[in-house]
Design an enzyme around this catalytic site. Structure first.
Site, PDB file in Angstrom:
ATOM      1  N   GLN A  21       0.802  -1.216   0.000  1.00  0.00           N
ATOM      2  CA  GLN A  21       0.000   0.000   0.000  1.00  0.00           C
ATOM      3  C   GLN A  21       0.840   1.273   0.000  1.00  0.00           C
ATOM      4  O   GLN A  21       0.353   2.326  -0.368  1.00  0.00           O
ATOM      5  CB  GLN A  21      -0.956  -0.017   1.202  1.00  0.00           C
ATOM      6  CG  GLN A  21      -1.929  -1.180   1.123  1.00  0.00           C
ATOM      7  CD  GLN A  21      -2.901  -1.224   2.293  1.00  0.00           C
ATOM      8  OE1 GLN A  21      -2.647  -1.876   3.294  1.00  0.00           O
ATOM      9  NE2 GLN A  21      -4.011  -0.507   2.179  1.00  0.00           N
ATOM     10  N   ASN A  43      -7.551  -6.341  14.363  1.00  0.00           N
ATOM     11  CA  ASN A  43      -7.823  -5.180  13.517  1.00  0.00           C
ATOM     12  C   ASN A  43      -9.318  -4.907  13.626  1.00  0.00           C
ATOM     13  O   ASN A  43     -10.133  -5.772  13.290  1.00  0.00           O
ATOM     14  CB  ASN A  43      -7.485  -5.459  12.050  1.00  0.00           C
ATOM     15  CG  ASN A  43      -5.997  -5.670  11.822  1.00  0.00           C
ATOM     16  OD1 ASN A  43      -5.179  -5.497  12.730  1.00  0.00           O
ATOM     17  ND2 ASN A  43      -5.644  -6.051  10.610  1.00  0.00           N
ATOM     18  N   HIS A  95       1.341  -9.338   4.284  1.00  0.00           N
ATOM     19  CA  HIS A  95       0.154  -8.481   4.177  1.00  0.00           C
ATOM     20  C   HIS A  95      -0.382  -8.588   2.745  1.00  0.00           C
ATOM     21  O   HIS A  95      -0.396  -7.611   1.995  1.00  0.00           O
ATOM     22  CB  HIS A  95       0.486  -7.048   4.578  1.00  0.00           C
ATOM     23  CG  HIS A  95      -0.708  -6.233   5.022  1.00  0.00           C
ATOM     24  ND1 HIS A  95      -0.819  -5.653   6.273  1.00  0.00           N
ATOM     25  CD2 HIS A  95      -1.862  -5.910   4.380  1.00  0.00           C
ATOM     26  CE1 HIS A  95      -1.972  -5.003   6.364  1.00  0.00           C
ATOM     27  NE2 HIS A  95      -2.619  -5.147   5.231  1.00  0.00           N
ATOM     28  N   ARG A 133       4.293  -0.110  12.739  1.00  0.00           N
ATOM     29  CA  ARG A 133       4.008  -1.416  12.164  1.00  0.00           C
ATOM     30  C   ARG A 133       4.111  -1.318  10.640  1.00  0.00           C
ATOM     31  O   ARG A 133       3.458  -0.472  10.027  1.00  0.00           O
ATOM     32  CB  ARG A 133       2.600  -1.874  12.573  1.00  0.00           C
ATOM     33  CG  ARG A 133       2.194  -3.184  11.944  1.00  0.00           C
ATOM     34  CD  ARG A 133       0.795  -3.677  12.361  1.00  0.00           C
ATOM     35  NE  ARG A 133       0.475  -4.810  11.510  1.00  0.00           N
ATOM     36  CZ  ARG A 133      -0.677  -5.002  10.884  1.00  0.00           C
ATOM     37  NH1 ARG A 133      -1.688  -4.181  11.055  1.00  0.00           N
ATOM     38  NH2 ARG A 133      -0.848  -6.038  10.086  1.00  0.00           N
ATOM     39  N   GLU A 164      -4.787 -10.515   8.591  1.00  0.00           N
ATOM     40  CA  GLU A 164      -6.163 -10.779   8.183  1.00  0.00           C
ATOM     41  C   GLU A 164      -6.307 -11.955   7.219  1.00  0.00           C
ATOM     42  O   GLU A 164      -6.759 -11.788   6.074  1.00  0.00           O
ATOM     43  CB  GLU A 164      -6.788  -9.527   7.553  1.00  0.00           C
ATOM     44  CG  GLU A 164      -6.866  -8.374   8.511  1.00  0.00           C
ATOM     45  CD  GLU A 164      -7.713  -7.223   7.976  1.00  0.00           C
ATOM     46  OE1 GLU A 164      -8.279  -7.343   6.873  1.00  0.00           O
ATOM     47  OE2 GLU A 164      -7.807  -6.212   8.678  1.00  0.00           O
ATOM     48  N   GLU A 188      -4.863  -2.495  14.150  1.00  0.00           N
ATOM     49  CA  GLU A 188      -5.359  -1.512  13.179  1.00  0.00           C
ATOM     50  C   GLU A 188      -6.661  -0.932  13.695  1.00  0.00           C
ATOM     51  O   GLU A 188      -7.537  -1.664  14.164  1.00  0.00           O
ATOM     52  CB  GLU A 188      -5.667  -2.147  11.807  1.00  0.00           C
ATOM     53  CG  GLU A 188      -4.470  -2.463  10.974  1.00  0.00           C
ATOM     54  CD  GLU A 188      -4.843  -3.061   9.618  1.00  0.00           C
ATOM     55  OE1 GLU A 188      -5.939  -2.756   9.095  1.00  0.00           O
ATOM     56  OE2 GLU A 188      -4.041  -3.843   9.090  1.00  0.00           O
ATOM     57  N   PHE A 214      -7.036   6.827   4.426  1.00  0.00           N
ATOM     58  CA  PHE A 214      -7.011   6.454   5.850  1.00  0.00           C
ATOM     59  C   PHE A 214      -5.876   7.132   6.616  1.00  0.00           C
ATOM     60  O   PHE A 214      -5.697   6.893   7.807  1.00  0.00           O
ATOM     61  CB  PHE A 214      -6.862   4.932   6.010  1.00  0.00           C
ATOM     62  CG  PHE A 214      -8.140   4.143   5.847  1.00  0.00           C
ATOM     63  CD1 PHE A 214      -8.625   3.816   4.587  1.00  0.00           C
ATOM     64  CD2 PHE A 214      -8.862   3.717   6.954  1.00  0.00           C
ATOM     65  CE1 PHE A 214      -9.799   3.086   4.430  1.00  0.00           C
ATOM     66  CE2 PHE A 214     -10.037   2.977   6.819  1.00  0.00           C
ATOM     67  CZ  PHE A 214     -10.505   2.664   5.545  1.00  0.00           C
ATOM     68  N   GLU A 271      -5.401   1.881  -1.324  1.00  0.00           N
ATOM     69  CA  GLU A 271      -6.395   1.131  -0.556  1.00  0.00           C
ATOM     70  C   GLU A 271      -6.995   0.010  -1.427  1.00  0.00           C
ATOM     71  O   GLU A 271      -8.184  -0.037  -1.689  1.00  0.00           O
ATOM     72  CB  GLU A 271      -7.446   2.106  -0.010  1.00  0.00           C
ATOM     73  CG  GLU A 271      -8.596   1.515   0.776  1.00  0.00           C
ATOM     74  CD  GLU A 271      -8.221   0.702   2.001  1.00  0.00           C
ATOM     75  OE1 GLU A 271      -7.152   0.932   2.586  1.00  0.00           O
ATOM     76  OE2 GLU A 271      -9.008  -0.190   2.348  1.00  0.00           O
ATOM     77  N   TRP A 272      -6.123  -0.875  -1.926  1.00  0.00           N
ATOM     78  CA  TRP A 272      -6.536  -2.078  -2.647  1.00  0.00           C
ATOM     79  C   TRP A 272      -7.540  -1.743  -3.750  1.00  0.00           C
ATOM     80  O   TRP A 272      -7.251  -0.930  -4.611  1.00  0.00           O
ATOM     81  CB  TRP A 272      -7.102  -3.115  -1.655  1.00  0.00           C
ATOM     82  CG  TRP A 272      -6.212  -3.323  -0.472  1.00  0.00           C
ATOM     83  CD1 TRP A 272      -6.440  -2.893   0.811  1.00  0.00           C
ATOM     84  CD2 TRP A 272      -4.920  -3.981  -0.428  1.00  0.00           C
ATOM     85  NE1 TRP A 272      -5.391  -3.262   1.630  1.00  0.00           N
ATOM     86  CE2 TRP A 272      -4.458  -3.921   0.915  1.00  0.00           C
ATOM     87  CE3 TRP A 272      -4.125  -4.617  -1.379  1.00  0.00           C
ATOM     88  CZ2 TRP A 272      -3.236  -4.471   1.309  1.00  0.00           C
ATOM     89  CZ3 TRP A 272      -2.907  -5.174  -0.973  1.00  0.00           C
ATOM     90  CH2 TRP A 272      -2.491  -5.098   0.351  1.00  0.00           C
ATOM     91  N   TYR A 302     -12.685  -2.265  13.001  1.00  0.00           N
ATOM     92  CA  TYR A 302     -13.246  -1.090  12.340  1.00  0.00           C
ATOM     93  C   TYR A 302     -14.745  -0.897  12.589  1.00  0.00           C
ATOM     94  O   TYR A 302     -15.189   0.187  12.878  1.00  0.00           O
ATOM     95  CB  TYR A 302     -13.007  -1.170  10.821  1.00  0.00           C
ATOM     96  CG  TYR A 302     -11.547  -1.076  10.423  1.00  0.00           C
ATOM     97  CD1 TYR A 302     -10.970   0.159  10.149  1.00  0.00           C
ATOM     98  CD2 TYR A 302     -10.750  -2.211  10.335  1.00  0.00           C
ATOM     99  CE1 TYR A 302      -9.628   0.255   9.782  1.00  0.00           C
ATOM    100  CE2 TYR A 302      -9.409  -2.126   9.980  1.00  0.00           C
ATOM    101  CZ  TYR A 302      -8.856  -0.877   9.705  1.00  0.00           C
ATOM    102  OH  TYR A 302      -7.534  -0.786   9.354  1.00  0.00           O
TER     103      TYR A 302
END
Ligand code: GBH
Length: 539
Positions: free
Chosen positions: A87, A361, A185, A141, A231, A433, A499, A490-491, A363
């Site tokens: 990213q 993580n 990741h 991180r 994840e 996260e 973010f 962001e993918w 959200y």
């Protein structure tokens, strides 16, 4: 797609009897529960202007900045920021790096923004470290790209690629910043996807272990805190079930068993890598970053409450029960017997103690209700439940963010932390996260976009929820990482969801502009308790 033919039919597989028998159980260690209350009330770092249009006011303890006050309760944990290689790094063809499955995905989606340059962190990490230093950040991180370290997936080590991470770690340490390293990741070397199907093939266990060993050997004397996988639920379900993420394989109804193959192989690879870690980095701490959305029962009915609990077991406990309890959650076992490997005593022993801290993580949240024959996330199988953002009266569970999958639900954070803590007997927990992309911020211009009070309020509310979990629910939270330091790739959303605590101007040479939220958070970073304090005791 010749390798497809070599996959086991329907995901039915009894793993491990033979190969796990050779595996020595890892030392039975488990993170203990000493809460470090010793706050270092350091003079808060004065933030100099960084970048052309940094926030006007330097943070100060006197609130002269005009920023909203920080809550009276202070964090007893250490606070940092999180990032991930694909990213932020860019430099995708430099120093021998090979293509990852996300490079392939991006090439196939030219309508999406490209990750080829993104934040150009590969070349600009020194500047970003200065920003962190300026704002008092003490924990960083980041993830290592397998494609840089072992471009052929399982061949020889690429010194130039590994050298980057070695320099990065040195620079962080010299700046007084503790590195926290994620090994994976989501950026699998494409060559391993082509060669044998990536996480669908048990060969990944040996190849990941080899890669991890190379990185442990190179960085282990300087890096204490690690995680194996970020994840896995996301990359197994979205990569091999819905097909929305790389490598874009679909098994929506679980007919091929892809999601479970991936799941089984990740658990085995984690256990195997941690075994090497104990040998090579005996004083290190390691875990796995697990993501979850809180499941709130949509009604008080017994059926909905059981469905919500089951939903959480399918999403989260299905990863951590094998580690803490040596078995699958019963609800998952009953509904998906074919997809699950047998957890032999040998594998259970290898998994036991392989989380020094529970890395979460977090959200958002959804309402969950009973649905006969309902399916879990793509390819996961029958879970007799479904989820929605809306209550039965249509009301949303929380305010919108920039991300369609994410409403703001701070109260759910406290419940989630307590749920994990209670289920696993109060492990040390790190929130690895937490963060948000401000609605419409993608369209806003400098300098207005830097006044992100929305994000400040988000962190105020979520951090207060975490502190309520500590003080009222006895949850042992020792780490908290904001996602993310920088706006980044962001993918599947490209640069549309920002973010970052630092704005990145992609149109102007990736110039960095710290947002107000970074100045606000810097007062918390100043309270953060220096070196991490994870204690370990035998169970
Ligand atoms: C994290 O995932 C990632 O670790 C990080 O790389 C990412 O940048 C950050 O969050 C912000 O998104 O499209 O409906 O299938 C967060 C958890 C799980 C959220 C998968 C998106 C897909 C939703 N993610 N989910 S959907």
């Amino acid at each position: 797609m010749e390798w497809l033919g070599r996959l086991p039919a329907n995901g039915v597989k009894q793993y491990l009897a033979a190969d796990a028998a050779e595996r020595k159980p890892t030392a039975s260690t488990m993170a203990g529960s000493k809460l470090t209350m010793g706050l270092l009330l350091l003079a808060v770092v004065a933030a100099a202007q960084v970048g052309a249009q940094g926030p006007a006011a330097a943070p100060s303890s006197s609130d002269a900045s005009g920023l909203p006050p920080i809550p009276a309760e202070r964090p007893p944990f250490f606070l940092g920021v999180a990032t991930a290689a694909p990213q932020i790094e860019g430099a995708v063809a430099e120093d021998g790096r090979s293509r990852s499955i996300w490079d392939t995905w991006a090439a196939a989606h030219p309508e999406n923004d490209s990750p080829n340059v993104t934040d150009d962190f590969y070349h600009r990490y020194a500047e970003d470290i200065r920003i962190m230093q300026t704002y008092g950040i003490k924990h960083f991180r980041f993830s290592v790209a397998w494609t840089r370290v072992i471009p052929d997936g399982n061949g020889s080590t690429n010194a130039a690629g590994l050298g980057f991470y070695s320099r990065l770690v040195d620079a962080l340490l010299a700046a007084g910043i503790e590195p926290v390293v994620t090994l994976y990741h989501w950026d699998l070397p494409q060559v391993l996807q082509d060669r044998y199907g990536g996480f669908l093939n048990e060969q990944i266990v040996a190849d990941f272990t080899h890669y991890a060993t190379v990185v442990f050997e190179a960085l282990g004397s300087r890096v204490t805190y690690w995680s194996t996988f970020n994840e896995p639920a996301t990359f197994c379900v979205s990569g091999y079930g819905s097909g929305w993420h790389a490598p874009s394989l679909r098994d929506q109804q679980g007919e091929q068993g892809y999601v479970w193959e991936c799941h089984n192989n990740v658990l085995r690879a984690h256990a195997s890598a941690v075994r090497e870690f104990r040998r090579l980095v005996p004083n290190g701490k390691i875990g796995m970053n697990l993501a979850v959305q809180w499941s709130e029962p949509r009604s008080d009915s017994e059926a909905d409450r059981a469905a919500a609990e089951r939903h959480m077991e399918f999403e989260l406990a299905v990863w951590s029960d094998p580690v803490y309890r040596g078995d699958w959650p019963a609800s998952v076992k009953e509904r998906n017997p074919r997809g699950l490997m047998t957890i032999t005593p040998e594998l259970a022993a290898a998994l036991r103690g392989s989380f020094d801290m529970y890395m979460l993580n977090f959200y958002t949240a959804k309402y969950v209700y009973y649905l006969s024959g309902g399916w879990g996330m793509a390819g996961q199988g029958v879970i007799d439940a479904a989820d929605t953002f809306n209550a039965t009266n249509g009301a949303s569970i929380g305010p919108e963010t920039a991300s369609s999958w994410f409403k703001e639900v701070p109260w759910a954070f406290r419940k989630q932390l307590k749920w994990v803590s209670d289920r696993y007997n109060r492990p040390v927990m790190w929130v690895t996260e937490n963060g948000v992309a401000v609605p419409d911020s993608a369209n806003e211009l400098l300098p207005g976009v830097l006044n992100d009070t929305y994000r400040i309020n988000f962190y105020r509310d979520y951090m207060q929820a975490a502190m309520a979990a500590i003080s009222q629910d006895n949850v042992d939270i020792q780490g908290y990482f904001c996602w993310s330091l920088l706006d980044n790739w962001e993918w599947t959303s490209g640069f549309k969801e920002r973010f970052g605590l630092v704005y990145v101007d992609y149109a102007n040479n990736q110039a960095r502009h710290p947002k107000q939220s970074l100045a606000w958070l810097s007062r918390w970073f100043g309270l953060s308790s220096g070196a991490a304090q994870v204690s370990t005791q035998s169970i």
